[in-house]
Design a protein around this motif. Structure first.
Motif, PDB file in Angstrom:
ATOM      1  N   PRO A 230       0.833  -1.200   0.000  1.00 45.59           N
ATOM      2  CA  PRO A 230       0.000   0.000   0.000  1.00 45.59           C
ATOM      3  C   PRO A 230       0.873   1.258   0.000  1.00 45.59           C
ATOM      4  CG  PRO A 230      -0.056  -1.063   2.153  1.00 45.59           C
ATOM      5  CD  PRO A 230       0.725  -1.954   1.240  1.00 45.59           C
TER       6      PRO A 230
ATOM      7  N   VAL B 211       5.865  -2.534   5.561  1.00 48.17           N
ATOM      8  CA  VAL B 211       4.475  -2.992   5.516  1.00 48.17           C
ATOM      9  C   VAL B 211       4.420  -4.380   6.140  1.00 48.17           C
ATOM     10  CG1 VAL B 211       2.551  -3.536   3.992  1.00 48.17           C
ATOM     11  CG2 VAL B 211       4.120  -1.685   3.386  1.00 48.17           C
ATOM     12  N   CYS B 212       3.587  -4.543   7.167  1.00 48.37           N
ATOM     13  CA  CYS B 212       3.482  -5.856   7.803  1.00 48.37           C
ATOM     14  C   CYS B 212       2.884  -6.857   6.807  1.00 48.37           C
ATOM     15  CB  CYS B 212       2.683  -5.795   9.096  1.00 48.37           C
ATOM     16  SG  CYS B 212       0.970  -5.395   8.898  1.00 48.37           S
TER      17      CYS B 212
ATOM     18  N   ASP C 222       0.425  -8.825   6.873  1.00 51.59           N
ATOM     19  CA  ASP C 222      -1.025  -8.823   6.711  1.00 51.59           C
ATOM     20  C   ASP C 222      -1.517  -7.751   5.738  1.00 51.59           C
ATOM     21  OD1 ASP C 222      -1.038 -10.839   8.565  1.00 51.59           O
ATOM     22  OD2 ASP C 222      -1.637  -9.556  10.238  1.00 51.59           O
ATOM     23  N   GLU C 223      -0.753  -6.682   5.577  1.00 55.74           N
ATOM     24  CA  GLU C 223      -1.162  -5.577   4.710  1.00 55.74           C
ATOM     25  C   GLU C 223      -0.627  -5.708   3.287  1.00 55.74           C
ATOM     26  OE1 GLU C 223      -0.226  -1.851   6.530  1.00 55.74           O
ATOM     27  OE2 GLU C 223      -1.036  -2.481   8.459  1.00 55.74           O
ATOM     28  N   GLN C 224       0.208  -6.697   3.045  1.00 58.84           N
ATOM     29  CA  GLN C 224       0.771  -6.915   1.715  1.00 58.84           C
ATOM     30  C   GLN C 224      -0.142  -7.835   0.909  1.00 58.84           C
ATOM     31  OE1 GLN C 224       4.697  -8.568   2.116  1.00 58.84           O
ATOM     32  NE2 GLN C 224       5.316  -7.016   3.589  1.00 58.84           N
ATOM     33  N   GLN C 225      -0.195  -7.610  -0.376  1.00 58.73           N
ATOM     34  CA  GLN C 225      -0.859  -8.530  -1.296  1.00 58.73           C
ATOM     35  C   GLN C 225       0.263  -9.253  -2.030  1.00 58.73           C
ATOM     36  OE1 GLN C 225      -4.180  -9.030  -1.596  1.00 58.73           O
ATOM     37  NE2 GLN C 225      -4.399  -7.634   0.125  1.00 58.73           N
TER      38      GLN C 225
ATOM     39  N   ARG D 148       7.018   3.348  -0.882  1.00 59.94           N
ATOM     40  CA  ARG D 148       5.743   3.734  -0.279  1.00 59.94           C
ATOM     41  C   ARG D 148       5.176   5.029  -0.833  1.00 59.94           C
ATOM     42  NH1 ARG D 148       4.363   1.595   4.535  1.00 59.94           N
ATOM     43  NH2 ARG D 148       2.319   2.086   3.706  1.00 59.94           N
TER      44      ARG D 148
END
Length: 186
Positions: free
Chosen positions: A69, A115-116, A118-121, A158
């Protein structure tokens, strides 16, 4: 001894994202992922909001894509302001280098560098059902190494206004490639 991954405050932020301290048990894939990164099995193409990796393992190449993100316009503007201020106070830094104080300033303004998971695709073409798979983790470790070499990459990844991230300085030589016994001649 300097850590292999996360040698700078910038790279450490990404290593903390890969190895969160709040987990109940260690991830058994992390040692093998670090080995892949250490042995240069991963080639990366970082750009704002995305990291593309190719991981060579056992005669096969696995393709990894990690979407990150981007910062909001407000966070990006604040990050640019803080970066300009920090660079003005630290003249003479090498291209791509950033002062450690900038990372602290960004953290104080609640602007995350890394970016942790969980927030990565993240996607990989391997058959593993576990996500993140070893190839995604190896790509992230290699990214942490690149960020250690060129901290500005952490901001470029980012920032929605960043140009495509430039590769590290070709004149830079990793210390691991130097022969300590012959460095000063025979």
């Amino acid at each position: 001894m300097m850590p292999e991954f996360g040698a700078t405050t910038w790279g450490r932020a990404w290593v903390r994202a890969i190895e969160p301290t709040g987990v109940s048990a260690p991830n058994p894939l992390l040692p093998k992922a670090r080995t892949l990164a250490r042995n240069k099995a991963v080639t990366l193409t970082p750009e704002p909001g995305r990291v593309i990796g190719n991981v060579a393992t056992a005669g096969a190449v696995h393709h990894v894509r990690i979407d990150l993100p981007l910062w909001t316009v407000r966070d990006s503007a604040e990050a640019e302001r803080l970066q300009a201020k920090a660079l003005a106070n630290h003249l003479g830094l090498a291209p791509g280098d950033l002062p450690d104080e900038l990372e602290e300033d960004l953290r104080q303004h609640k602007i995350a560098i890394a970016v942790c998971l969980d927030e990565q695709q993240a996607d990989c073409d391997c058959r593993s059902q576990r996500r993140p798979c070893i190839h995604i983790l190896a790509t992230l470790y290699t990214l942490a190494q690149l960020i250690d070499e060129r901290p500005a990459l952490a901001i470029d990844l980012r920032s929605p206004t960043a140009e495509r991230a430039e590769p590290p300085d070709p004149d830079w030589i990793p210390l691991t490639e130097l022969d300590a016994q012959r460095f000063y001649g025979d």
